[in-house]
Design a protein around this motif. Structure first.
Motif, PDB file in Angstrom:
ATOM      1  N   MET A 129       0.832  -1.212   0.000  1.00 47.12           N
ATOM      2  CA  MET A 129       0.000   0.000   0.000  1.00 47.12           C
ATOM      3  C   MET A 129       0.863   1.257   0.000  1.00 47.12           C
ATOM      4  O   MET A 129       0.476   2.276  -0.578  1.00 47.12           O
ATOM      5  N   ASN A 130       2.035   1.206   0.621  1.00 49.76           N
ATOM      6  CA  ASN A 130       2.942   2.350   0.570  1.00 49.76           C
ATOM      7  C   ASN A 130       3.435   2.556  -0.859  1.00 49.76           C
ATOM      8  O   ASN A 130       3.501   3.686  -1.352  1.00 49.76           O
ATOM      9  N   PHE A 131       3.768   1.473  -1.545  1.00 52.90           N
ATOM     10  CA  PHE A 131       4.209   1.564  -2.936  1.00 52.90           C
ATOM     11  C   PHE A 131       3.105   2.173  -3.807  1.00 52.90           C
ATOM     12  O   PHE A 131       3.357   3.056  -4.622  1.00 52.90           O
ATOM     13  N   ILE A 132       1.872   1.706  -3.611  1.00 56.74           N
ATOM     14  CA  ILE A 132       0.738   2.234  -4.370  1.00 56.74           C
ATOM     15  C   ILE A 132       0.537   3.714  -4.051  1.00 56.74           C
ATOM     16  O   ILE A 132       0.336   4.532  -4.955  1.00 56.74           O
ATOM     17  N   TYR A 133       0.618   4.064  -2.790  1.00 58.25           N
ATOM     18  CA  TYR A 133       0.453   5.446  -2.336  1.00 58.25           C
ATOM     19  C   TYR A 133       1.487   6.357  -3.003  1.00 58.25           C
ATOM     20  O   TYR A 133       1.149   7.392  -3.575  1.00 58.25           O
ATOM     21  N   VAL A 134       2.737   5.950  -2.958  1.00 58.50           N
ATOM     22  CA  VAL A 134       3.824   6.756  -3.537  1.00 58.50           C
ATOM     23  C   VAL A 134       3.691   6.831  -5.056  1.00 58.50           C
ATOM     24  O   VAL A 134       3.849   7.900  -5.660  1.00 58.50           O
ATOM     25  N   MET A 135       3.375   5.714  -5.697  1.00 61.49           N
ATOM     26  CA  MET A 135       3.263   5.705  -7.156  1.00 61.49           C
ATOM     27  C   MET A 135       2.077   6.535  -7.645  1.00 61.49           C
ATOM     28  O   MET A 135       2.187   7.212  -8.669  1.00 61.49           O
ATOM     29  N   ASP A 136       0.968   6.487  -6.929  1.00 57.44           N
ATOM     30  CA  ASP A 136      -0.163   7.330  -7.341  1.00 57.44           C
ATOM     31  C   ASP A 136       0.202   8.806  -7.221  1.00 57.44           C
ATOM     32  O   ASP A 136      -0.162   9.603  -8.084  1.00 57.44           O
ATOM     33  N   ALA A 137       0.933   9.168  -6.179  1.00 51.97           N
ATOM     34  CA  ALA A 137       1.382  10.558  -6.037  1.00 51.97           C
ATOM     35  C   ALA A 137       2.341  10.932  -7.165  1.00 51.97           C
ATOM     36  O   ALA A 137       2.244  12.024  -7.750  1.00 51.97           O
ATOM     37  N   ALA A 138       3.252  10.038  -7.500  1.00 53.69           N
ATOM     38  CA  ALA A 138       4.216  10.299  -8.577  1.00 53.69           C
ATOM     39  C   ALA A 138       3.517  10.402  -9.931  1.00 53.69           C
ATOM     40  O   ALA A 138       3.820  11.298 -10.733  1.00 53.69           O
ATOM     41  N   GLN A 139       2.575   9.505 -10.185  1.00 50.15           N
ATOM     42  CA  GLN A 139       1.835   9.532 -11.449  1.00 50.15           C
ATOM     43  C   GLN A 139       1.010  10.811 -11.577  1.00 50.15           C
ATOM     44  O   GLN A 139       0.953  11.421 -12.641  1.00 50.15           O
ATOM     45  N   MET A 140       0.379  11.210 -10.480  1.00 55.24           N
ATOM     46  CA  MET A 140      -0.394  12.454 -10.470  1.00 55.24           C
ATOM     47  C   MET A 140       0.521  13.634 -10.791  1.00 55.24           C
ATOM     48  O   MET A 140       0.198  14.479 -11.631  1.00 55.24           O
ATOM     49  N   SER A 141       1.665  13.664 -10.155  1.00 53.88           N
ATOM     50  CA  SER A 141       2.622  14.763 -10.361  1.00 53.88           C
ATOM     51  C   SER A 141       3.137  14.788 -11.793  1.00 53.88           C
ATOM     52  O   SER A 141       3.253  15.865 -12.401  1.00 53.88           O
ATOM     53  N   LEU A 142       3.443  13.625 -12.338  1.00 51.51           N
ATOM     54  CA  LEU A 142       3.944  13.546 -13.712  1.00 51.51           C
ATOM     55  C   LEU A 142       2.895  14.036 -14.709  1.00 51.51           C
ATOM     56  O   LEU A 142       3.212  14.829 -15.603  1.00 51.51           O
ATOM     57  N   ALA A 143       1.666  13.578 -14.582  1.00 46.72           N
ATOM     58  CA  ALA A 143       0.614  14.001 -15.513  1.00 46.72           C
ATOM     59  C   ALA A 143       0.358  15.498 -15.399  1.00 46.72           C
ATOM     60  O   ALA A 143       0.229  16.196 -16.421  1.00 46.72           O
ATOM     61  N   PHE A 144       0.324  16.018 -14.190  1.00 45.08           N
ATOM     62  CA  PHE A 144       0.090  17.451 -14.013  1.00 45.08           C
ATOM     63  C   PHE A 144       1.277  18.250 -14.539  1.00 45.08           C
ATOM     64  O   PHE A 144       1.090  19.288 -15.201  1.00 45.08           O
ATOM     65  N   ALA A 145       2.495  17.780 -14.271  1.00 42.42           N
ATOM     66  CA  ALA A 145       3.693  18.485 -14.774  1.00 42.42           C
ATOM     67  C   ALA A 145       3.713  18.504 -16.295  1.00 42.42           C
ATOM     68  O   ALA A 145       4.076  19.525 -16.900  1.00 42.42           O
ATOM     69  N   ALA A 146       3.317  17.408 -16.918  1.00 37.76           N
ATOM     70  CA  ALA A 146       3.261  17.362 -18.381  1.00 37.76           C
ATOM     71  C   ALA A 146       2.245  18.373 -18.901  1.00 37.76           C
ATOM     72  O   ALA A 146       2.498  19.052 -19.910  1.00 37.76           O
ATOM     73  N   ALA A 147       1.115  18.503 -18.225  1.00 35.67           N
ATOM     74  CA  ALA A 147       0.117  19.510 -18.624  1.00 35.67           C
ATOM     75  C   ALA A 147       0.679  20.918 -18.507  1.00 35.67           C
ATOM     76  O   ALA A 147       0.490  21.759 -19.403  1.00 35.67           O
ATOM     77  N   VAL A 148       1.394  21.172 -17.422  1.00 34.58           N
ATOM     78  CA  VAL A 148       2.002  22.508 -17.228  1.00 34.58           C
ATOM     79  C   VAL A 148       3.033  22.793 -18.305  1.00 34.58           C
ATOM     80  O   VAL A 148       3.069  23.898 -18.868  1.00 34.58           O
ATOM     81  N   VAL A 149       3.856  21.805 -18.641  1.00 33.84           N
ATOM     82  CA  VAL A 149       4.854  21.973 -19.696  1.00 33.84           C
ATOM     83  C   VAL A 149       4.187  22.338 -21.008  1.00 33.84           C
ATOM     84  O   VAL A 149       4.634  23.241 -21.738  1.00 33.84           O
ATOM     85  N   ILE A 150       3.106  21.644 -21.340  1.00 31.74           N
ATOM     86  CA  ILE A 150       2.395  21.912 -22.588  1.00 31.74           C
ATOM     87  C   ILE A 150       1.854  23.340 -22.596  1.00 31.74           C
ATOM     88  O   ILE A 150       1.950  24.045 -23.614  1.00 31.74           O
ATOM     89  N   VAL A 151       1.313  23.776 -21.482  1.00 27.07           N
ATOM     90  CA  VAL A 151       0.761  25.140 -21.402  1.00 27.07           C
ATOM     91  C   VAL A 151       1.867  26.179 -21.544  1.00 27.07           C
ATOM     92  O   VAL A 151       1.698  27.206 -22.221  1.00 27.07           O
ATOM     93  N   LEU A 152       3.017  25.921 -20.951  1.00 28.31           N
ATOM     94  CA  LEU A 152       4.095  26.906 -20.953  1.00 28.31           C
ATOM     95  C   LEU A 152       4.930  26.923 -22.223  1.00 28.31           C
ATOM     96  O   LEU A 152       5.606  27.910 -22.494  1.00 28.31           O
ATOM     97  N   VAL A 153       4.891  25.838 -22.992  1.00 30.90           N
ATOM     98  CA  VAL A 153       5.728  25.777 -24.202  1.00 30.90           C
ATOM     99  C   VAL A 153       5.003  26.313 -25.400  1.00 30.90           C
ATOM    100  O   VAL A 153       3.913  26.385 -25.637  1.00 30.90           O
TER     101      VAL A 153
END
Length: 153
Positions: A129-153
């Motif tokens: 469950m810790n692995f799932i918790y950390v990975m969901d946070a990482a996946q959320m961050s990656l998808a949001f960061a990719a959206a921000v990159v697209i908006v800024l580029v």
């Protein structure tokens, strides 16, 4: 170019993660239930019901995996569908929200210290469950960061 690469990376990571969740929750539901239910409570007649209910989580993750795999295929085949940057932002924010929804409800469980004396809740601080918790946070961050990159580029 960097925005497109970030989009593909976020889609690929989400596709793999949601596929793994489909496999775990959809086809290994008893293993998943054992992580969530204390050993002392697994004799209960409710345990198989919970394991069966966990398969719905597998189904939802399977739908998200299919979406990501299709979007990835569209990009890699060069199909002019969802090529507009703002369409991609919408997709990425929706994926970030999907990961967020699977992360956020474990935050209070983790803050409470996971499994309690009465064997309630599951342990988010260690194990699968810790692995799932950390990975969901990482996946959320990656998808949001990719959206921000697209908006800024």
């Amino acid at each position: 170019m960097i925005a497109s690469s970030f989009y593909v990376l976020a889609l690929a990571a989400s596709a793999l993660w949601f596929t793994a969740a489909l496999r775990y929750f959809g086809f290994q539901q008893f293993a998943a239930a054992k992580v969530m239910v204390a050993k002392s409570q697994r004799h209960s007649p409710v345990f198989p019901t919970m394991a069966a209910g966990i398969r719905f989580l597998g189904g939802m993750n399977g739908s998200l995996a299919l979406l990501c795999w299709m979007l990835l295929g569209i990009v890699l085949l060069g199909v002019d569908l969802f090529a507009d940057p703002f369409e991609r932002v919408v997709i990425l924010v929706a994926l970030a929200a999907a990961h967020f929804s699977q992360f956020v409800f474990n935050v209070p469980v983790r803050r409470q210290g996971g499994r309690q004396v009465d064997d309630s809740l599951w342990d988010v601080a260690t194990g699968p469950m810790n692995f799932i918790y950390v990975m969901d946070a990482a996946q959320m961050s990656l998808a949001f960061a990719a959206a921000v990159v697209i908006v800024l580029v």
